[in-house]
Structure formats: structure tokens, C-alpha cells
Design a protein around this motif. Structure first.
Motif, PDB file in Angstrom:
ATOM      1  N   GLU A 344      14.313  -5.031   3.090  1.00 30.45           N
ATOM      2  CA  GLU A 344      12.884  -5.059   2.763  1.00 30.45           C
ATOM      3  C   GLU A 344      12.045  -4.604   3.929  1.00 30.45           C
ATOM      4  O   GLU A 344      10.878  -4.278   3.764  1.00 30.45           O
ATOM      5  CB  GLU A 344      12.473  -6.484   2.398  1.00 30.45           C
ATOM      6  N   ARG A 345      12.618  -4.635   5.111  1.00 32.79           N
ATOM      7  CA  ARG A 345      11.829  -4.336   6.294  1.00 32.79           C
ATOM      8  C   ARG A 345      11.965  -2.902   6.772  1.00 32.79           C
ATOM      9  O   ARG A 345      11.361  -2.524   7.755  1.00 32.79           O
ATOM     10  CB  ARG A 345      12.261  -5.248   7.452  1.00 32.79           C
ATOM     11  N   GLU A 368      15.051  -8.497  -6.999  1.00 29.19           N
ATOM     12  CA  GLU A 368      13.812  -8.912  -6.337  1.00 29.19           C
ATOM     13  C   GLU A 368      13.375  -7.876  -5.299  1.00 29.19           C
ATOM     14  O   GLU A 368      12.210  -7.540  -5.180  1.00 29.19           O
ATOM     15  CB  GLU A 368      14.022 -10.292  -5.699  1.00 29.19           C
ATOM     16  N   ARG A 371      11.947  -4.837  -7.013  1.00 24.95           N
ATOM     17  CA  ARG A 371      10.587  -5.093  -7.470  1.00 24.95           C
ATOM     18  C   ARG A 371       9.615  -5.051  -6.305  1.00 24.95           C
ATOM     19  O   ARG A 371       8.555  -4.437  -6.380  1.00 24.95           O
ATOM     20  CB  ARG A 371      10.537  -6.465  -8.169  1.00 24.95           C
ATOM     21  N   SER A 372       9.999  -5.712  -5.228  1.00 22.32           N
ATOM     22  CA  SER A 372       9.109  -5.792  -4.080  1.00 22.32           C
ATOM     23  C   SER A 372       8.824  -4.422  -3.484  1.00 22.32           C
ATOM     24  O   SER A 372       7.684  -4.067  -3.199  1.00 22.32           O
ATOM     25  CB  SER A 372       9.740  -6.708  -3.026  1.00 22.32           C
ATOM     26  N   LYS A 375       6.670  -2.414  -5.675  1.00 22.39           N
ATOM     27  CA  LYS A 375       5.299  -2.922  -5.653  1.00 22.39           C
ATOM     28  C   LYS A 375       4.564  -2.425  -4.420  1.00 22.39           C
ATOM     29  O   LYS A 375       3.416  -2.005  -4.479  1.00 22.39           O
ATOM     30  CB  LYS A 375       5.345  -4.462  -5.673  1.00 22.39           C
ATOM     31  N   ILE A 376       5.279  -2.468  -3.292  1.00 25.93           N
ATOM     32  CA  ILE A 376       4.659  -2.012  -2.050  1.00 25.93           C
ATOM     33  C   ILE A 376       4.295  -0.536  -2.141  1.00 25.93           C
ATOM     34  O   ILE A 376       3.201  -0.116  -1.754  1.00 25.93           O
ATOM     35  CB  ILE A 376       5.611  -2.261  -0.855  1.00 25.93           C
ATOM     36  N   MET A 379       1.322  -0.090  -4.457  1.00 22.70           N
ATOM     37  CA  MET A 379       0.069  -0.469  -3.796  1.00 22.70           C
ATOM     38  C   MET A 379      -0.393   0.627  -2.861  1.00 22.70           C
ATOM     39  O   MET A 379      -1.564   0.965  -2.795  1.00 22.70           O
ATOM     40  CB  MET A 379       0.275  -1.744  -2.972  1.00 22.70           C
ATOM     41  N   LEU A 382      -1.759   3.391  -4.851  1.00 20.84           N
ATOM     42  CA  LEU A 382      -3.039   3.035  -5.460  1.00 20.84           C
ATOM     43  C   LEU A 382      -4.163   3.110  -4.441  1.00 20.84           C
ATOM     44  O   LEU A 382      -5.235   3.642  -4.723  1.00 20.84           O
ATOM     45  CB  LEU A 382      -2.955   1.618  -6.048  1.00 20.84           C
ATOM     46  N   ARG A 383      -3.884   2.600  -3.263  1.00 24.52           N
ATOM     47  CA  ARG A 383      -4.906   2.614  -2.211  1.00 24.52           C
ATOM     48  C   ARG A 383      -5.299   4.031  -1.858  1.00 24.52           C
ATOM     49  O   ARG A 383      -6.412   4.303  -1.482  1.00 24.52           O
ATOM     50  CB  ARG A 383      -4.386   1.900  -0.972  1.00 24.52           C
ATOM     51  N   ASN A 384      -4.330   4.921  -1.948  1.00 26.54           N
ATOM     52  CA  ASN A 384      -4.627   6.317  -1.650  1.00 26.54           C
ATOM     53  C   ASN A 384      -5.041   7.094  -2.877  1.00 26.54           C
ATOM     54  O   ASN A 384      -5.058   8.319  -2.873  1.00 26.54           O
ATOM     55  CB  ASN A 384      -3.408   6.984  -1.006  1.00 26.54           C
ATOM     56  N   PHE A 402       0.792  -4.883 -13.144  1.00 31.16           N
ATOM     57  CA  PHE A 402       0.292  -3.803 -12.317  1.00 31.16           C
ATOM     58  C   PHE A 402       0.107  -2.542 -13.137  1.00 31.16           C
ATOM     59  O   PHE A 402      -0.847  -1.788 -12.946  1.00 31.16           O
ATOM     60  CB  PHE A 402       1.258  -3.555 -11.153  1.00 31.16           C
ATOM     61  N   LEU A 405      -3.063  -2.701 -14.828  1.00 32.18           N
ATOM     62  CA  LEU A 405      -4.154  -2.449 -13.910  1.00 32.18           C
ATOM     63  C   LEU A 405      -4.361  -0.965 -13.684  1.00 32.18           C
ATOM     64  O   LEU A 405      -5.478  -0.444 -13.697  1.00 32.18           O
ATOM     65  CB  LEU A 405      -3.821  -3.119 -12.585  1.00 32.18           C
TER      66      LEU A 405
ATOM     67  N   PRO B  31       3.019  -6.802   2.531  1.00 33.42           N
ATOM     68  CA  PRO B  31       2.571  -5.480   2.075  1.00 33.42           C
ATOM     69  C   PRO B  31       2.463  -5.329   0.563  1.00 33.42           C
ATOM     70  O   PRO B  31       1.808  -4.405   0.077  1.00 33.42           O
ATOM     71  CB  PRO B  31       3.616  -4.516   2.633  1.00 33.42           C
ATOM     72  N   GLU B  32       3.081  -6.236  -0.184  1.00 37.03           N
ATOM     73  CA  GLU B  32       2.926  -6.175  -1.640  1.00 37.03           C
ATOM     74  C   GLU B  32       1.474  -6.328  -2.061  1.00 37.03           C
ATOM     75  O   GLU B  32       1.093  -5.929  -3.158  1.00 37.03           O
ATOM     76  CB  GLU B  32       3.718  -7.301  -2.297  1.00 37.03           C
ATOM     77  N   VAL B  53      -8.833   3.151   2.490  1.00 39.45           N
ATOM     78  CA  VAL B  53      -8.442   4.510   2.842  1.00 39.45           C
ATOM     79  C   VAL B  53      -9.681   5.379   2.781  1.00 39.45           C
ATOM     80  O   VAL B  53     -10.307   5.534   1.736  1.00 39.45           O
ATOM     81  CB  VAL B  53      -7.383   5.032   1.861  1.00 39.45           C
ATOM     82  N   HIS B 338       7.654  -7.079  12.006  1.00 41.95           N
ATOM     83  CA  HIS B 338       8.679  -6.307  11.326  1.00 41.95           C
ATOM     84  C   HIS B 338       9.676  -5.690  12.287  1.00 41.95           C
ATOM     85  O   HIS B 338      10.578  -5.012  11.888  1.00 41.95           O
ATOM     86  CB  HIS B 338       8.045  -5.183  10.499  1.00 41.95           C
TER      87      HIS B 338
END
Lengths: 555, 382
Positions: A344-345, A368, A371-372, A375-376, A379, A382-384, A402, A405, B31-32, B53, B338
Motif C-alpha cells: 500500500e505504501r 482490501e 480497493r484502497s 480509491k487513492i 481520488m 478526481l482532484r485533477n 464513489f 459521486l 490518501p484515500e 489542484v 511513508h
């Protein structure tokens, strides 16, 4: 087989050594040069250790008498003297070289009888007076019994032969046969296993383990592995003679001679700054079932512990982390949870990397994590404002909420701009459309502008109605849909049937009825006017369609 | 806020003044939830920030924009810590204040960061300095939060308290207090749980301490069961020789980092026998302290005069100085939650007090305080 694996490891180490060596030679910068040289020396040490472990632990009895293998080991690794040997051999007249006897001694110390005899014969021919001495010495060396690879003789036979030979050497020495030539006399003493004589040649042996092997060769050639420990410490003490203390390397080798595998691993762990060596050696020893002899939990858990450490280290590397995954797969107890935490990291700076990571997670049913990560990524997209990318990530994450959304965002965009972005994606949703109601709506609604554009009005009409009556469309969107219906209602040709018109009217009433008094009050004029217009259009359409449907065809 | 560029350099991409007092702590959300930060300050507020952004120009210039989404003003005293809850609990955060109140907020709509509601207020009776959520997502135990106090009052009350969420009362209740910690606590941190049945908690106080908390049978009280814990201290280190200010775990909960008034960062690791030892010391600028290797008996010089490179290649060198001084883990760039550490010098050890009867990894019943381990011939000349 496991021995082959061990040999593979060693050849890899040697290959690395070669590369490092090349790098060191070609390095201009002295700091770099010394860094590379350091690496070479470390690699050489670990190869030495590994080789010894291979001989003592892994090969066991199968590969022949211990002593022969140890001799090979010494010959391979102790070669400070090689330059000297080469020099003498390549000189014009070796027997006259000042280092001649040193080289002969080296051969004798390393049990290289044939080579020693060969050199001696040169000297013999140069000095006929001592011919007799040479012949005797040569003879002794030729007759020296060595443990053989083939089992043609039993241990007792060998020991008996050796005893005879030893006595013969003894006789010659005591008779003073070699008295006139100190070199030959010392060689004879060496053959007899005389400790002091051997010790005198310290610089030629350079290390205490060479001394150990030489001594064993000439005093206990049939030594068994378990007996090594009795001689090892003594030899080291004698050799070092109290002038210097054991180095880490020495302690490691000593532990190996004493068959203290755990000690070997422990010492190596302390001495080396990298987990590679101990992790892989322990793993190999574990596969040989050697660690379990101590204690069940001890052995297998130490292996896993070391592998976990090594693999964790790999994860901080931008590409070697993939190897780390494989290592974790082979750690039965904690491998999976370590992998879950690490994976995950991993920084997902490119989509490719993210997909790679996902594939790894999916292969291992790490739902899991999948999914994570999705999702990251969603996101981030979406932000961009990359709605299409965000949508596909959320579909992959099976994240209905999501997806809803993002679909809302798409719809909002459409309302504002009058067109859909990322049409390709929406068109090719396929069964994924069913992930969320809103998404299904989006997928289907997208058809409307197209149908309208293609003037397939009745189909467009049907679509609109279906979206509302099947409750696929969210209530918030009904107004928009009804407004979309307006142009269809105003068409010259009647589009909506009577039944459909009734449906539409019902929808409108549902919509307006649903609003509370307060909301109606807050509705601005535009809103109210829209409703009025719709009512009017619907009524007009109804009128037209009743007439049309009522009219008999053709009459 | 610093970002790491392609070539590994860190650049400051945003810097803004907002609080009207010292900012005590800053923390990232998972970060999720996007790029979200929370800060807390002496000015009695905590704030939640989101990165927006902006124009593409900004990206080129290496600037990012952060927008304040909400300010939490419930506290009447300095807010000393703010921490987001583990992601499986949703978008939730906890704050603690100097007047001893811990507040837990939740944002019901994860996409709307401006709506947070105060869900719980816990009164700790001691001035709070730090909190830590238990990151474990196991369903075997309820949400748990540890609170540390730097209260200087003369009553020697336990300075670390553990609160647990009670499903029945739907409230957080105090489950445990670490009676042995009586000095002011500056930081506290639960370790990531690797499927263990017990929890590990690190405490920064006048020294570094590591505790294990093993949940026992729940006590059946009328309010339906608070977990009782069996607490052991598995490590205590005073190597910093001064106040320890921060403790932080790595991803797998196998390495603990601590920082202290001696200006050093120390790294602690357990071998597979669960014995904790120091595996590295870093000065403030990230450089390792000399001789901070496991055993300072190595000779620094590589090779005596008559070692040639060729000899090294073909076999053991005549010199007996084989292993150069160990590379302590390089700090390199700043710590981020991290970052994973480079493998430090290892720690396999045959401990003489090994419990041979139950050699089972892990050792849930590890007992006793280990003596402060001052093995290292440290050069403390900073």
C-alpha cells in the motif's frame, strides 16, 4: 539439488566480484575506487564463508573425504602466493630463483604433491650431488597416502597405510638423510606434521585456516567433520600467537568449523550491513533441514525473520520491490501481512506502476488493498478533474458510492456544458454500468443527446420515459429530463403517445407534489415558468395525440 | 509542505501562515481521502486542510495550494495534538487539549471536508499532550486511543491512559492507565498491528519505553464489558540521556524511531527473540554517529599495506580486516510516514535469558524490564 543451488549462489557472488573488480580498476575517483575495493573484499569474504558452509553443512559426506574438499577450498581462496608462484614458474631457471623453495613449500603446504615434485625434479637435475636426497623425498611424496574419492579402500586400510608411510618419513628424518639441505629437511618435517615446522611457514600460509588444513593433512588426513572443532581453536590460537585478536571473519569461520550454524548466522548478521547473505544462507540451510535439528521454532522462524527483513529492505527501492513480493510469498507466517502493509505504501507515480501493483494484489486476493489503491488513484484523478480516469478507477475498486459521486459530476458537467466528457469511457462501460444506479443512469442517459441528434425522436422519447418510470433517474434530475422532453413535445410530428403523455404528466405532478410549500415559495420565477411551460406543452401534446390516435387510418 | 521531485529532491511547495499561535502538530489523512492535512495550535484551534489542484502554471513552478476546509474551535485551551483515525473508521480525527479534553470529530460525507461533527468528548482529568489511535483494523477489538499527559501536578497519576470504544454505551471509556509512567509524556504511538493478538505502544517521556498490551477476557459489567489488559514493559532506553520528544513507528511496526533533547534520532529494533536494541543513531543533519555500529570493535582501516586488489579478488586477502565499518542507515531525505528504512545492522542474538520453554514467535508473554542497553561506545561529541 541443494548443493547445485549453493554452487549457483557462489558463482553469482563471484560474478559480482568480477564486476566490482572491473569497476574498481576503471574508477578514476579514488573514493570510488576504495568503495569498490571494499565491496570486492566483502564479496570475497562472503564467498569464502559460503564455500566453507557448503562443504561442511550442505555437501556433507556425499562429496568425498572432507580433507580433500577443505584442501580445494584453501587452494581456491588463499592465493596471496599466486603471484609468487607464477613468477618463479615463468622464470628462465626456476630452480635458481630466490623464491624457489618458497614455492615448493607452498605446494607442499597445500598438498599439491605433483606440482611440488615437478619443481623438485628441476632442482634435482641442476644439482646431481644431492640426487639421492631428491629421489628419496620425491618417493616419499609420491607414496603419500591420501584419502581417495572412490571408496576403494576402507578407512582402516587408509589409516594403516598412512601409519606406515609416516613411520618411513620418520626414519629418513632421524637418519639424517636430509641433514645437508635445510629446505628438504623442513619439507620432511612438514610431511610428518611437525607443528613448529609448519608454523615456520606462516607467511606462506597467511591464514590460520590454511594452517589448520595443512596440519590436518599431515597429521589427521582422515579427519571427520565433527572432529574439526577440536583442532580449529587450537590452530587459530597457535597461528595468531597472541599478537592479534580474531577478526570478525575469523569468528565466523571458527563457528563454522565448530558446526555452530546459528552462531555463524549470528556473527554474519553482526558483521554484514546487508541482509542478503544471511537471509539466503539461512534459507538454504533451512531447506537442507539443517536448522531444524536445533529447535523447530528457532530454525524456521529465523529463516522467516531474515527473509522478512531482507524483503522489507527491497521495498524501499523503486523497482526491486517486485522481488520483495516474491520473497514475502515464501514466508508462510508473516509474509502476507508484511506484503499487505508494504504494497500500500509503494509510491504510485505512474498509472503503469499502479496497474502492476494491482495485478499483484489481485493475484493474491488482496481485496482490501485493491480497493484502497483504486480509491487513492480515483481520488487523485478526481482532484485533477480527470473524470474519466476517476470513474474507471472507482469501477475497478467496485466502489459504488464513489462511482455515484463521479457520475453526478459528469451529469453536472453535462448540464453546465451541454456535452459529455469522456464519452468513450461511458459508452464502453458494459456490465460495469450496473455498479451504481447513478452510473447506470449516466450510461443510459448518454444515449439521449445522440438519439436526438440522429432525429430518432420516438426512441429518444421512450428513453426519457423509461429513465423516469423505471426510477433509474435520480429525482433531482427529473426536471432536467422533463425539460429535455420539451423539444420533443413541440415537434411537428407527434412523438409521445397518449399513454406516454399521461406518464409524463404524472411524473411532473409527482415532482411538483413532492415539493413542500416552503420549497414552492422559494422556487424562483424561472422554475415556476418551466413547470407552466411543461404543463402547457404536455396538454397540447395530449390534445394532438388524442386526435391522432382517434383518427382512423385511411378514412 | 514539501514534495519530493522526480530526482528525489525535496522542495517546499507551499508555506502559509494561518494560526495565531504556535502550530504544535501536523498530520496527514490517508490518501484515500485525498490530500488532506490537519493542524493544531496554541491558539486553541485545529484546522483541516485540503490541497486544491490549481492552474498548470503552479505545477510547473512547483507550487501547491491548500485550502482550509474547517476550523475546530471547541477547545478552550491550547490544542496539543491532532490525529486522524485509521481509515477503516471513516474520516475521523481526534484532538486533545491542555485542559485534558479529548474530542473526536467525524466527517460523515468524506467528500465534504467542511462538515465535521463532534462525536465524543472525553475528559481525561490531566493536561493532555499527545494521542495515538490504534491502527489495527481487526474486528477482534474495538477502536482504541491512547492519551499521554505532560501534567506537572504533584499527584502521581498515571500519565498514559487508554480509552476504548464501548459498543453498548456508544461511548469511549477509560480501559487502562499505565501506572508505571509517572513522568511527563511528550509523545505516544501505537505500532502497526501485524495480526498479533496484543498491542504495542511506544511512549516518549524522560526515556523511551515500549509496552505490550495484551487484551484479556472482557470484564462483564453492567455496561457490557471493558477490556482488561495485561501490560508489560518490553524495553526502556535512556540513551538519549535527556527528554525524549517524539516516537514514530515504521510501516511494519518493527523499527521505532525516537528523537530527544540530545539532538539525535535513535532507531530501535527487536530481534526475533523480541529483545529490543538500538540499531542506529543519527545526528540532526542526518549523518550517522561514528561507531554507532552494533559493536565498535571493527577496525576502520581496510587492508594492510600488502593487500592487493587482485588478491582480494582471487581469495582472502592477506589482511585480516575484512569488514569495514557498517553503514548506519542513512537518513537521506526527511522522514515521511511513508518512508521505509534501509535495513539496519541486524540483531540476531542468543539471549541468555531466553525462555527456552516456550520458544514461540512472537512472545506474548515476554516479561521484565530489560536493563537500559548501553552497549554502544558512542561518540557523543556533536
Amino acid at each position: 539439488r541443494l548443493v547445485q543451488v549453493s554452487k549457483n549462489y557462489r558463482s553469482v557472488i563471484r560474478a559480482c566480484m568480477e564486476d566490482m573488480h572491473q569497476a574498481a580498476i576503471s574508477a578514476r575517483d579514488p573514493a570510488l575506487h576504495s568503495q569498490y575495493s571494499t565491496q570486492v573484499s566483502i564479496l570475497s569474504a562472503i564467498e569464502l564463508i559460503w564455500n566453507l558452509c557448503e562443504i561442511l553443512f550442505i555437501e556433507a559426506a556425499a562429496a568425498g573425504p572432507l580433507l580433500l574438499r577443505l584442501l580445494d577450498w584453501v587452494r581456491l581462496h588463499v592465493c596471496d602466493v599466486d603471484n609468487m608462484v607464477r613468477e618463479v614458474l615463468s622464470s628462465e631457471n626456476p630452480s635458481k630463483h630466490k623464491l624457489f623453495w618458497n614455492v615448493v613449500d607452498v605446494f607442499v603446504l597445500q598438498g599439491r604433491m605433483d606440482e611440488a615434485r615437478h619443481l623438485l625434479s628441476k632442482e634435482a637435475s641442476a644439482d646431481p650431488a644431492s640426487m639421492n636426497m631428491y629421489k628419496i623425498l620425491d618417493d616419499l611424496m609420491k607414496k603419500m597416502p591420501v584419502p581417495s574419492l572412490s571408496n576403494t579402500q576402507t578407512l582402516t586400510e587408509m589409516e594403516l597405510k598412512w601409519q606406515h608411510w609416516h613411520e618411513e618419513c620418520q626414519r629418513y628424518l632421524q637418519d639424517g638423510t636430509f641433514a645437508s639441505n635445510s629446505h628438504m629437511e623442513s619439507i620432511c618435517k612438514i610431511l610428518l606434521g611437525d607443528e613448529d615446522a609448519i608454523l615456520q611457514k606462516k607467511e606462506l600460509m597467511t591464514t590460520w585456516y590454511h594452517f589448520l588444513v595443512t596440519r590436518l593433512l599431515y597429521s589427521h588426513p582422515t579427519v571427520k567433520p565433527m572432529e574439526l572443532r577440536f583442532y580449529a581453536q587450537a590452530c587459530m590460537d597457535l597461528f595468531l600467537g597472541g599478537e592479534s585478536s580474531p577478526e570478525p571473519l575469523d569468528t565466523i569461520l571458527m563457528a563454522a568449523f565448530e558446526f555452530e550454524m546459528h552462531q555463524v548466522i549470528k556473527e554474519c548478521s553482526i558483521a554484514l550491513s546487508n541482509w542478503w547473505f544471511v537471509a539466503h544462507l539461512t534459507d538454504l540451510l533451512d531447506h537442507c533441514k539443517l536448522l531444524q535439528s536445533h529447535n523447530l521454532y528457532f530454525g524456521s522462524n529465523m529463516r522467516e525473520f531474515l527473509l522478512l527483513e531482507y524483503a522489507s529492505g527491497l521495498f524501499s527501492h523503486h523497482s526491486l520491490w517486485q522481488l520483495g513480493v516474491d520473497y514475502f510469498d515464501h514466508c508462510p507466517e508473516y509474509g502476507r501481512v508484511y506484503l499487505e502493509l508494504h504494497i500500500e505504501r509503494i509510491p504510485l507515480n505512474t498509472e503503469q506502476k499502479a496497474l502492476k501493483v494491482l495485478r499483484i494484489c489481485e493475484q493474491r486476493q488482496m481485496h482490501e488493498q485493491v480497493r484502497s489503491i483504486c480509491k487513492i488513484m480515483a481520488m487523485k484523478a478526481l482532484r485533477n478533474n480527470r473524470l474519466g480516469s476517476a470513474l474507471s478507477w472507482s469501477i475497478r475498486a467496485k466502489d459504488a458510492a464513489f462511482a455515484t459521486l463521479i457520475s453526478d459530476r459528469f451529469l453536472k458537467d453535462y448540464c453546465e456544458r451541454g456535452c459529455f466528457s469522456d464519452l468513450d469511457l461511458i459508452d464502453n462501460l458494459g456490465p460495469a454500468m450496473l455498479l451504481s444506479d447513478r452510473l447506470t443512469f449516466l450510461g443510459k442517459y448518454r444515449e439521449f443527446p445522440r438519439l436526438y441528434g440522429e432525429k430518432r425522436f420516438s426512441e429518444a422519447a421512450k428513453l426519457l420515459l423509461m429513465l423516469m418510470t423505471a426510477h433509474i433517474a435520480p429525482c433531482s434530475f427529473w426536471m432536467t429530463l422533463l425539460t429535455d422532453a420539451l423539444p420533443l413535445l413541440e415537434q411537428k410530428e407527434v412523438v409521445f403517445s397518449a399513454e406516454q403523455t399521461y406518464e409524463l404528466m404524472r411524473c411532473l405532478e409527482d415532482l411538483t407534489a413532492g415539493k413542500s410549500e416552503k420549497q414552492k415559495f422559494q422556487d424562483d420565477d424561472a422554475e415556476a415558468m418551466k413547470v407552466e411551460m411543461l404543463r402547457l406543452a404536455l396538454a397540447r401534446n395530449l390534445a394532438r395525440v388524442i386526435v391522432k390516435e382517434g383518427t382512423l387510418e385511411g378514412s | 509542505v514539501w514534495d519530493k521531485s522526480e530526482n528525489g529532491d525535496w522542495h517546499c511547495t507551499a508555506s502559509w501562515k494561518t494560526h495565531s499561535g504556535s502550530v504544535w502538530r501536523v498530520t496527514w489523512a490517508h490518501p484515500e481521502f485525498g490530500q488532506v492535512l490537519a493542524s493544531c495550535s496554541f491558539d486553541r484551534t485545529a484546522a483541516v486542510w485540503e490541497e486544491i489542484v490549481g492552474e498548470s502554471n503552479d505545477k510547473l513552478r512547483g507550487q501547491s495550494h491548500w485550502v482550509k476546509r474547517t476550523t475546530l474551535v471547541d477547545s478552550r485551551t491550547s490544542v496539543t495534538d491532532v490525529k486522524f483515525a485509521p481509515k477503516h473508521m471513516g474520516l475521523m480525527l481526534a484532538t486533545c487539549s491542555a485542559d485534558g479534553v479529548v474530542r473526536i470529530y467525524e466527517a460523515p460525507d468524506v467528500m465534504n471536508l467542511s462538515q465535521w461533527s463532534l462525536q465524543h468528548e472525553i475528559s481525561c482529568k490531566l493536561s493532555c499532550s499527545c494521542i495515538s489511535w490504534n491502527p489495527s483494523s481487526s474486528r477482534a477489538h474495538p477502536p482504541m486511543i491512547a492519551v499521554g499527559s505532560d501534567d506537572n501536578s504533584p499527584n502521581i497519576l498515571a500519565k498514559v491512559q487508554i480509552y476504548e470504544y464501548n459498543e453498548n454505551t456508544r461511548k469511549y471509556a477509560k480501559a487502562e492507565a499505565l501506572m508505571t509512567v509517572t513522568d511527563p509524556v511528550h509523545d505516544i504511538a501505537f505500532a502497526p498491528n501485524l495480526g498479533r493478538s496484543f498491542h504495542i505502544l511506544a511512549v516518549a517521556t524522560k526515556d523511551v519505553r515500549i509496552f505490550t498490551l495484551k487484551p484479556l477476557r472482557k470484564e462483564l459489567t453492567s455496561s457490557g464489558g471493558l477490556t482488561k489488559f495485561e501490560i508489560h514493559i518490553v524495553a526502556q532506553f535512556d540513551n538519549h540521556n535527556s527528554q525524549v520528544w517524539r516516537v514514530s513507528w515504521n510501516i511494519t511496526g518493527t523499527v521505532l524511531a525516537s528523537s530527544g533533547d540530545d539532538g539525535c534520532v535513535r532507531l530501535w529494533k527487536a530481534n526475533y527473540m523480541d529483545n529490543w536494541k538500538c540499531t542506529g543513531i543519527l545526528k540532526g543533519n542526518g549523518s550517522p554517529v561514528n561507531g554507532s555500529s552494533q559493536q565498535g570493535i571493527f577496525n576502520a582501516s581496510l587492508g594492510s599495506a600488502n593487500t592487493s586488489l587482485q588478491n582480494s579478488l582471487n581469495g582472502s586477502s592477506a589482511s585480516r580486516y575484512f569488514f569495514p565499518p557498517l553503514d548506519s542507515p542513512r537518513a537521506g531525505s526527511r522522514w515521511s510516514s511513508h518512508a521505509q528504512l534501509l535495513p539496519p545492522p541486524p540483531l540476531i542474538e542468543h539471549s541468555c535469558d531466553a525462555d527456552t520453554a516456550s520458544l514461540q514467535y512472537p512472545h506474548p508473554r515476554r516479561r521484565c524490564v530489560s536493563r537500559p542497553l548501553n552497549l554502544l561506545p558512542e561518540n557523543e561529541g556533536v
